[in-house]
Design an enzyme around this catalytic site. Structure first.
Site, short mmCIF file in Angstrom:
data_model
loop_
_atom_site.label_atom_id
_atom_site.label_comp_id
_atom_site.label_asym_id
_atom_site.label_seq_id
_atom_site.Cartn_x
_atom_site.Cartn_y
_atom_site.Cartn_z
N SER A 708 129.10 128.15 9.59
CA SER A 708 130.14 128.62 8.66
C SER A 708 129.97 128.07 7.25
O SER A 708 130.89 128.14 6.45
CB SER A 708 131.52 128.25 9.20
OG SER A 708 131.65 126.85 9.31
N LYS A 751 140.74 124.53 9.81
CA LYS A 751 140.18 124.54 8.46
C LYS A 751 141.27 124.73 7.41
O LYS A 751 141.24 124.10 6.34
CB LYS A 751 139.13 125.65 8.35
CG LYS A 751 137.88 125.37 9.18
CD LYS A 751 136.89 126.51 9.10
CE LYS A 751 135.65 126.19 9.95
NZ LYS A 751 134.66 127.28 9.91
#
Length: 803
Positions: A708, A751
């Site tokens: 990511s 996140k």
């Protein structure tokens, strides 16, 4: 100290042979094996020249190359009667002791040791007293010889007939079973009387020791004979029992086991096997090792629950109340548990329910399992799987092994005592495997609803029904759990807590608990929200609340220390309204003082000192070649800064910062995409020519990997190539392809929480992750500007500062 009389001064260099654990005595023959090089030379020289040698005992037998100071002063001048060279180079010789001698001087020459010796006179000081002493020693030695039949009769007769007192002494000393140091004590004495006194003491001690040893041997023999008699009697009793048909009257232990088997409620097949094992046990001698193996097996199989169960409390409202009281948040997990209770209340039995709680450390996975058991009214057992790598830990050992026992599952069932407990399999992602087997594969039989109704433990060797057990597993990361295991479990993600959640948890659970544990219940201690928030943001960095609890515990310890040190004369009492107050012991006016302590921001810094996670000013400035990414770790979400520098040099791509293979591939893909779309991104098409592109992720000692970080690395490279600063308040996550497409990622909730904790307001996510936002609490998304993008070019306007 007595003076030694000398009758001869030997000025010749006599070869010296040090002895380790034997001693040469005057007028006694002694076989000696010589192996050291210096001693071999000395013996060969003496034997060839027909001269005597001096044998003396070393003080320390471990010294291989003794010096003069390592030798006793007194030794024996010996004549070499015979000498034989061995095949291995050593020499076996027979020596005859001539006279006792004292070392005057020692010298070494050509690797051999020589000595000047003085031969002492050994006087009779009191002949009448000596005669009595000599007779007493002879009697003592005769008593010793009677206790030690290994001494030859001829040797005893030789001692008795010997008229030379000194030779008789040395003969007795050679026949006494003592070490060389004790014999040296006799040799060191300077008079006949003192030698005989030492000898009398040594013989007396040896007689006492021999008597004690014989007494112990007699007791051991009696015990062995008694055991043999018991064995014979037991065999006779067993034979009589077989004739009479009464198997257990003479053995209460076996009767107790048989009674436990009858009351256990085993299935017919298991009951039949237990009776077969019981019949074999009755016919096995109790002294046989198989007796203990069979007995342990029957004790295990009869003590494991077969039918005993607890009644479930299926009141959904009660379960919800228990879960809400024990845990704040975790709404998704609570909802799934309430659904399970609701269905169970309708159908009365659900088999094969396996829940897997996945989340960072400290978010309440284990305690949630305890709360479920408490809410249902079931027994709770926790099994720690961290580090388990032996299949036998799950399935048990075969009974053929020494120390065999059932596996952790059957042990937990015995500990619970019921067939329907809640078993928490903690840290299932931490299991490993080696040559002893794969415990994760063994766990498949435990957690498979289609198989666990007939779980077979290697020790019990019978099918055991685990279908009524509510299994709850916990893990920090999902990808470390083998896919076959994941397929058998229902995954419930427990996300990290927001600051608001942590404040509520601290006020409802952590602070009251720590106040009680630190003995502060009698004091009015309170924390305001600002102080708790300060501890969360500046002294912890975690998804859970373990560090928060430790910091609050530290504050409570400091407060306790202040109370004790500053007011040592205060004691806690109760007033008429039963409220906690503090009263001065020596206060004659009996004035009641009430202690109130408020922990605010200043108190936090006072107690916890310098903040550990205070934001730096650099992180709040737009920078060229630096972009903020969002990462997911086993401890929750975190921010990740990617730095890029493009400098003149060899045309290459340098990667530093402990990057894993996936992140390295992301960098290469990002650079290739930028080269192919340079004009569209506002970058010179030759930005890489004659340049070294250095991509670095700080905190290099920490390994980093994941799919990511592609967009973050691409943005950092574009910024460095175009000399455009990146906004510090923007963070991004997503993988990038060679066409610039941003792919979906996992761990979005963690996140977003990490971004919020870092005061980042704008988040760029892949458009494919928009569907996940509906499942994320508004407490997480409030105050955040979340921008979904499909391609990197869509994100450019939000990332770079305009103008």
């Amino acid at each position: 100290m007595k003076k030694i009389s000398i009758d001869l001064k030997v000025n010749l260099n006599i070869p010296v042979v040090p002895l380790k654990e034997i001693i040469a005595l005057p007028q006694i023959f002694l076989p000696v094996l010589v192996g050291r090089e210096s001693s071999l030379k000395a013996v060969e020289e003496a034997y060839a020249g027909g001269i005597n040698v001096f044998l003396v005992l070393q003080k320390n037998a471990n010294i291989e190359d003794p010096k003069a100071e390592d030798l006793h002063k007194n030794g024996t001048i010996c004549k070499i009667s015979q000498m034989l060279k061995m095949p291995d180079g050593k020499i076996r010789m027979l020596v005859e002791g001539i006279k006792q001698a004292v070392i005057s001087n020692v010298r070494t020459k050509d690797g051999k040791m020589y000595a000047d010796l003085s031969v002492p006179l050994i006087p009779f000081e009191n002949k009448k007293k000596f005669t009595v002493l000599s007779s007493q020693i002879t009697n003592l030695f005769n008593e010793y010889s009677n206790l030690n039949p290994f001494l030859p009769k001829e040797f005893i007769q030789t001692i008795t007939s010997e008229v030379d007192h000194l030779k008789r002494l040395y003969l007795m000393l050679s026949g006494l079973d003592i070490n060389a140091e004790d014999r040296q004590k006799v040799l060191d004495e300077v008079s006949m009387e003192s030698k005989f006194l030492i000898m009398a003491t040594l013989i007396q001690e040896k007689i006492e020791r021999t008597k004690i040893e014989q007494e112990i041997d007699d007791k051991v023999q009696d015990t062995m004979q008694k055991s043999q008699r018991q064995f014979i009697i037991q065999e006779q009793i067993r034979a009589l029992q077989n004739e009479l048909g009464d198997d257990f009257e003479a053995s209460p232990d076996l009767a107790k086991i048989f009674d436990a088997i009858k009351k256990s409620g085993m299935p017919p097949a298991v009951h039949e096997k237990a009776l077969e094992e019981m019949d074999k046990l009755k016919k096995t001698p109790s002294m046989s090792p198989e007796f203990g193996v069979s007995r342990n097996y029957l004790e295990w199989i009869s003590s494991v629950p077969w039918t005993t169960h607890t009644d479930d409390n299926l009141n959904v409202n009660n379960v919800q109340e228990v879960l809400d009281n024990d845990h704040y948040g975790l709404e998704k997990a609570k909802e799934r548990i309430l659904e399970y209770i609701a269905v169970l209340s309708l159908v009365k039995e659900i088999n094969g329910q396996i829940l897997c709680l996945v989340g960072p450390p400290g978010v309440g996975k284990t305690s949630l399992g305890k709360s479920i058991a408490h809410a249902l009214g079931r027994k709770f057992v926790r099994i720690s799987l961290g580090g388990v790598r032996d299949e036998a830990d799950i399935r048990g050992h075969r009974r053929t092994y020494i120390g065999s026992m059932p596996g952790k599952i059957i042990q937990s069932m015995k500990k619970a005592g019921v067939v329907n407990p809640v078993i928490l399999l903690d840290e299932i992602d931490k299991m490993s495997n080696d040559f002893r087997g794969d415990p994760a594969s063994a766990m498949l039989e435990v957690l498979d609803p289609e198989q666990n109704n007939a779980f077979n433990d290697h020790y019990l060797e019978v099918d055991y029904d685990l279908s009524k057990v509510l299994f709850i597993t916990t893990a920090n990361v999902l990808h470390q759990i083998p896919l076959p295991l994941q397929d058998r479990m229902e995954i419930i993600q427990l996300n990290g807590y927001t600051d608001y959640d942590k404040i509520e948890i601290a006020k409802r659970h952590i602070i009251p608990k720590q106040i009680i544990e630190h003995g502060l219940s009698s004091f009015n201690i309170s924390f305001n929200d600002d102080s708790i928030r300060k501890v969360i943001r500046e002294y912890t960095s975690e998804a859970g609340v373990r560090s928060l609890e430790r910091q609050i515990a530290a504050i409570c310890r400091k407060i306790a220390k202040e109370i004790v040190s500053k007011k040592p004369d205060l004691s806690i009492v109760k007033n008429e309204t039963n409220s906690d107050v503090v009263k001065a012991k020596k206060n004659t006016s009996k004035k009641i003082l009430k202690t109130e302590i408020l922990v605010d921001n200043e108190s936090v810094e006072k107690y916890l000192k310098v903040p550990q996670f205070r934001d730096s000013q650099e992180e709040h400035e737009d920078m060229i070649g630096a972009a903020n990414g969002l990462a997911w770790t086993s401890t929750g979400g975190d921010t990740l800064t990617v730095e890029v520098s493009i400098v003149p040099g060899i045309e290459k791509l340098t990667l530093t910062g402990q990057l894993g293979d996936v992140m390295k591939e992301s960098v290469v893909a990002a650079v290739t995409y930028i080269r192919s779309h340079a004009t569209q991104l506002g970058v010179s098409e030759s930005f890489y020519k004659g340049k070294e592109i250095h991509v670095h992720v700080p905190e290099g000692a920490i390994p980093k990997d994941g799919p990511s970080a592609g967009i973050t690395m691409a943005v950092a490279v574009v910024s460095a190539a175009a000399k455009i600063p990146v906004r510090w308040d923007v963070a991004m996550t997503g993988e990038i392809t060679l066409r610039g497409k941003i792919l979906a990622i996992g761990g979005l909730t963690e996140k977003l929480i990490a971004a919020k904790r870092a005061n980042i307001k704008t988040i760029i996510i892949p458009k494919d992750n928009v569907k996940d936002l509906s499942e994320i609490s508004s407490k997480v998304t409030d105050g955040l500007e979340i921008i979904p993008v499909s391609y990197l070019t869509e994100a450019v306007p939000y990332i770079f500062r305009k103008g």
